[in-house]
Scaffold this motif. Structure first.
Motif: not given
Length: 115
Positions: A8-24
């Protein structure tokens, strides 16, 4: 081979807002718990990694950050792999990626630790 289902894009944005990058990100249409789930490995801004599991029961969507314990030896690593598999219900494919080993290696570790 798991089916690709975007996170879900909202979850991706939440992770990015915390400074995280999805690796896998691994999508399981029917995980060990019977629900569809996403297992996500995140590289945080400070260089550490964290694991997020998103479970969709059809009624509820739940996000759980799974703690990964530190280890210093191969035996401790193997014990942590078994704990994450049995207690946290993470898949063998995800654990293989998380620990940079193959899925058949994860399977062997789990079988040996059950003895």
């Amino acid at each position: 081979m798991p089916i690709i289902q975007p996170l879900d894009k909202a979850i991706e944005q939440e992770i990015a807002a915390k400074g995280g990058i999805i690796e896998f990100c691994l999508y399981n249409p029917r995980s060990k718990t019977g629900m569809r789930s996403w297992e996500v490995k995140i590289k945080n801004a400070d260089g550490s990694r964290s694991v997020l599991v998103i479970r969709d029961s059809g009624v509820n969507i739940e996000q759980v950050e799974v703690p990964v314990r530190r280890f210093a030896t191969r035996a401790e690593r193997n014990a942590e792999i078994c704990r994450l598999y049995s207690e946290e219900n993470l898949s063998q494919v995800f654990l293989a990626n998380l620990f940079s080993i193959t899925q058949p290696s994860v399977s062997l570790i789990i079988k040996q630790m059950k003895k």
